[in-house]
Design an enzyme around this catalytic site. Structure first.
Site, mmCIF file in Angstrom:
data_model
loop_
_atom_site.group_PDB
_atom_site.id
_atom_site.type_symbol
_atom_site.label_atom_id
_atom_site.label_comp_id
_atom_site.label_asym_id
_atom_site.label_seq_id
_atom_site.Cartn_x
_atom_site.Cartn_y
_atom_site.Cartn_z
ATOM 1 N NE ARG A 136 -2.019 1.445 3.739
ATOM 2 C CZ ARG A 136 -2.425 1.221 4.990
ATOM 3 N NH1 ARG A 136 -3.536 0.547 5.205
ATOM 4 N NH2 ARG A 136 -1.712 1.647 6.009
ATOM 5 C CG ASP A 137 0.697 5.825 0.330
ATOM 6 O OD1 ASP A 137 0.995 6.273 -0.779
ATOM 7 O OD2 ASP A 137 0.350 6.540 1.277
ATOM 8 C CB CYS A 138 4.100 1.942 -4.041
ATOM 9 S SG CYS A 138 3.229 2.743 -5.427
ATOM 10 C CB SER A 143 -0.219 6.026 4.633
ATOM 11 O OG SER A 143 0.140 6.331 3.304
#
EC number: 3.2.1.-
Length: 676
Positions: A136-138, A143
């Site tokens: 997630r959220d690369c 986050s």
């Protein structure tokens, strides 16, 4: 052209303390009907099933006429702040940011408890954020999530399936359930992977393994199979995808994900923009068609050739591009207005009178960030428009997706067990990078880990709210009720007449502000108004706000459209000029067009015709509806750029197959244009 791949951050209230682990199980979707019949036949089994609620009828806009759930967990934190009770009853989204959040713990209620509480409140709409993709959220650290880049199987079986099991419970059939699907994921694939300016190794990995697309598709397919669930896909914001080179590729990426892992475009109710970001909903003193001393405002450092100046026009333009890609023409857009009000003393009250394009834009814009790419705990931000249904054409609702007061990330490294790192964009001393023009981050100091309560930020948001909510801790802070029943009572060729129901308030309603197309045109103490001096055969959008003796202003009413009668004089006249630019490749092309009104009267309801080579096929278009018949193409305005003001211009574009050649003739509203 510099195209910053700016970034939003989205974080829920943190789930703290020991969590009860869920019992994941894959949902037998294909056997649902047979299972229901089996349960109906088994008396003992039926006796232990939750009581079925009346099924909510499917509607075009789930927010229309809805009573939306207020999350008590967020509400209590807001109400504990000075003056926070003024907004503590606003509905916010519930963030499911990790598997444990589904079950909840002793401090934060789980998904089923939220749904039960919604029923107890008498609500019929619940808003959820689905946010736990692998990797997630690369493109940021603040986050990061719990699942590694390859854990797509666990995402499906341990996260999406348990959510779907709960949402599909007959006890919740009466609820409209809005799901916000995976903030940042698909936008990162558009701009931050595969050789683009903002590329990261992590995003390149997610693009290569396809797990963002697979995960989004699986979520859409699985949740979309539940009749009372409305999926809205995250679509970043204008400062991320608003450039000509990003908008159509973004729409194409969204289509790809929405047709992956069993999903279809019918599983998508709409899209949401500005999630957890700070971009202004509308810029009342700045339009993308403005120019200063012959320079378009798109040339300013702030806009940097973006084709949008605010979120509402971006949402409407993106909607047109999405429909062109095959999404249903009835899809709606949501705008997160939780932190984009930008009130306070720094807010401009009129367009700038500066004579340089940069100074004009900086003096006119209400978004007071240092750079549009700044996303973390922004200094000077305020609460924005209160949640409201159907506020503008194509917009299903203004919503508070990011609960105000939750941190975007920590201003320094803080150890935590949530997998959330430290991103320098949350450090107020950081001098930036290429994605934010190497400017200061604009972040507040002393911020906690993403998703934790940030009291100083909430107090700032309250103080800088626009519309304002009063002085925190200083007397009455309740805004009047939203004016209801706004309707058009009559039109002429030059006027629109309106009426609405009176608002209520703690003190006394002193008047109403009437807005036409987002700009205030009058203040009246009556509950009716006739708007004069309009153009014939033109559609205008109206909203009304109530205000009281304490200086509080209500949220905007639902919008209505009034169309003036025809005058018999036809549309505007004047000279025009047209510019075509194109990129071509084997068998295809993309054309970018600017039409300029060089006359002294507006070109109303503009329609352009131009020549194209035989065999040209237009595959998609943006900011106009483009069609081809033989060797003649027609481009017609869309609902947000109907007119070209005297001295103004409008831009649109289209892609197609076949041989490209610049037009040999162009007309706008029947008059010839000079070509350049």
């Amino acid at each position: 052209m510099s195209v910053p791949a700016s970034h939003t951050e989205e974080h829920p209230l943190n789930v703290r303390g020991p969590a009860r682990p869920p019992t994941p199980r894959r949902r037998p979707r294909a056997l649902g009907a047979l299972a229901a019949l089996a349960l109906a036949a088994g008396t003992a089994l039926v006796a232990v099933q939750p009581a079925a609620a009346a099924t909510a009828a499917r509607v075009d806009n789930p927010y229309a006429g809805a009573t939306t759930y207020v999350n008590p967990d967020w509400s209590a934190l807001a109400a504990a702040e000075p003056g926070g009770d003024a907004v503590a009853d606003e509905p916010t989204f519930v963030w499911l940011d990790q598997i444990a959040a589904i079950e909840g713990d002793s401090e934060k209620r789980g998904l089923r408890e939220h749904l039960d509480t919604a029923l107890d409140q008498g609500a019929n709409l619940v808003q959820l954020v689905v946010y736990d993709l692998p990797g997630r959220d690369c493109a940021a650290l603040a986050s990061n999530g719990e699942l590694g880049p390859a854990e797509i199987g666990r995402y499906e079986s341990d996260y999406i399936d348990p959510i779907a099991d709960i949402l599909d419970d007959p006890a919740y059939a009466s609820l409209r359930i809005v799901t916000l699907i995976e903030p940042d994921s698909l936008p990162n694939l558009v701009t931050n992977a595969g050789g683009t300016a903002g590329s990261t190794d992590a995003c390149a990995t997610m693009k290569a393994n396809g797990n963002y697309e697979k995960g989004v598709g699986y979520a859409l397919h699985t949740l979309g199979a539940i009749p009372n669930v409305y999926n809205y896909v995250d679509a970043a914001h204008h400062g991320w995808l608003g450039w000509d080179s990003n908008l159509v590729p973004a729409a194409q990426e969204f289509k790809k994900a929405a047709t992956t892992s069993g999903a279809t475009v019918n599983d998508v109710a709409g899209f949401i923009v500005n999630t957890a970001n700070y971009s202004a909903t509308t810029e009342p003193y700045l339009k993308i068609t403005d120019s200063v001393n012959g320079q378009t405002v798109r040339q300013s450092k702030w806009l940097d050739w973006n084709q949008y100046a605010d979120e509402q026009t971006f949402a409407q333009g993106l909607r047109t591009a999405l429909v062109a890609q095959g999404f249903d023409s009835g899809i709606g857009m949501l705008i997160d207005t939780s932190r984009n009000g930008w009130g306070g003393s720094a807010r401009p009250t009129a367009p700038s009178t500066a004579t340089s394009v940069d100074a004009f834009v900086d003096g006119s814009r209400t978004d007071r960030r240092i750079h549009a790419g700044n996303w973390c705990n922004q200094s000077g931000a305020g609460l924005g428009e209160r949640p409201a249904a159907s506020p503008a054409t194509g917009i299903d609702a203004y919503v508070w997706a990011k609960p105000p007061g939750e941190s975007d990330g920590s201003s320094k490294a803080i150890d935590n067990d949530e997998g959330k790192g430290f991103d320098r964009m949350c450090d107020p001393t950081y001098t930036g990078n290429g994605r934010n023009g190497n400017s200061m981050s604009g972040a507040l100091a002393d911020s906690p880990v993403a998703g934790h309560w940030f009291s100083a930020q909430f107090r700032q948001l309250l103080a800088n709210a626009y519309p304002p909510v009063g002085s925190p801790g200083g007397g009455d802070t309740r805004a009047p009720s939203v004016p209801a029943g706004l309707k058009v009572t009559g039109t002429t060729a030059a006027s629109v007449s309106l009426s609405w129901s009176a608002s209520t308030d703690d003190t006394a309603v002193t008047g109403y502000d009437v807005y036409r197309d987002g700009t205030k045109v009058t203040t009246t103490s009556a509950t009716s108004y006739t708007d004069p001096g309009l153009k014939a055969s033109t559609a205008y959008a109206y909203t009304v706000r109530a205000k009281d003796a304490a200086g509080n202003v209500s949220a905007a009413s639902a919008a209505v459209t009034g169309t003036t009668a025809a005058s018999g004089g036809g549309g505007g006249t004047g000279a025009c000029a047209a510019t075509w630019k194109a990129n071509t490749w084997s068998g295809g092309f993309q054309a970018d067009v600017t039409l300029k009104n060089t006359g002294d009267r507006p070109l109303t309801a503009w329609k352009a015709t131009f020549t194209v080579p035989s065999g040209t096929v237009v595959t998609n278009a943006w900011s106009a509806t483009v069609s081809v018949s033989g060797t003649t193409a027609t481009a017609t305005h869309v609902d947000y750029n109907t007119d070209i003001a005297a001295g103004g211009s409008v831009s649109f574009g289209y892609q197609g197959t076949g041989t490209y050649a610049a037009p040999t003739s162009v007309t706008v509203n029947g008059q010839s244009c000079a070509l350049s």
